[in-house]
Design an enzyme around this catalytic site. Structure first.
Site, PDB file in Angstrom:
ATOM      1  CG  HIS A  42     -17.739   7.903  25.896  1.00  0.00           C
ATOM      2  ND1 HIS A  42     -16.637   7.158  25.544  1.00  0.00           N
ATOM      3  CD2 HIS A  42     -18.170   8.473  24.738  1.00  0.00           C
ATOM      4  CE1 HIS A  42     -16.413   7.270  24.255  1.00  0.00           C
ATOM      5  NE2 HIS A  42     -17.334   8.063  23.720  1.00  0.00           N
ATOM      6  CG  HIS A 127     -24.960   4.448  20.696  1.00  0.00           C
ATOM      7  ND1 HIS A 127     -25.274   5.629  20.039  1.00  0.00           N
ATOM      8  CD2 HIS A 127     -23.730   4.081  20.263  1.00  0.00           C
ATOM      9  CE1 HIS A 127     -24.269   5.947  19.240  1.00  0.00           C
ATOM     10  NE2 HIS A 127     -23.323   5.032  19.356  1.00  0.00           N
TER      11      HIS A 127
END
Length: 188
Positions: A42, A127
């Protein structure tokens, strides 16, 4: 409960990245890293930490507002990097500005809902964490292995509130488990 706001990539985008990560996991020394599970991939927008259940109604309301303020936008998983010698991550290309604004709104909404959070002074850096290393290692080969990765474009269409269940203590290789508590469509 331990909560955070996130964007969850769709299954096809995760599958593309998983194919590349499979190659990275065959590199020399890869067994010395703690690889994250595909089910937990995620983009964290804002980490809330421990949140009292009494704050959930206000948090839900504020996150719904945050989601509605930002339009759906296109991104793709691409490239990668490292944080020192501790973390290997996959990056994102596309409408990073809208993703950053969504992160700011999620954090601000949580504060307004009464969630006590540490203030992060650095800009949002989207990220997706792939691996961690406790003792430090040369992560450059893994970053090099991600350099030319470019997944298919997909639309960020919702903001999710995710609960983190810590890994079982004393179980080698145990990973946290993530549960979507609620999700709101962007721009509606």
């Amino acid at each position: 409960m331990r909560l955070f706001a996130a964007v969850l990539p769709p299954d096809p985008a995760v599958a593309e990245l998983a194919a590349r990560v499979g190659a990275l996991r065959r590199l020399p020394g890869a067994d010395g890293l703690r690889w994250t599970e595909r089910a937990g991939w995620h983009f964290t927008l804002a980490f809330f930490g421990q949140v009292d259940e009494s704050l959930l109604p206000a948090l839900h309301e504020r996150l719904a507002r945050a989601a509605h303020r930002h339009p759906p936008h296109e991104v793709r998983l691409a490239g990668g990097g490292r944080f020192a010698d501790k973390v290997v991550w996959a990056g994102v290309e596309g409408d990073r500005a809208t993703l950053g604004h969504l992160a700011d709104s999620a954090e601000a909404g949580a504060r307004r809902a009464g969630v006590a959070m540490e203030r992060h002074r650095r800009p949002y850096h989207p990220h997706l964490t792939l691996a961690r290393c406790r003792g430090g290692a040369d992560l450059r080969p893994y970053v090099d292995g991600l350099a030319d990765f470019e997944g298919s474009a997909w639309t960020v269409a919702e903001l999710s509130l995710v609960r983190s269940h810590p890994p079982a203590p004393g179980v080698p290789g145990a990973q946290p488990r993530y549960e979507v508590v609620a999700a709101w469509p962007l721009g509606h």
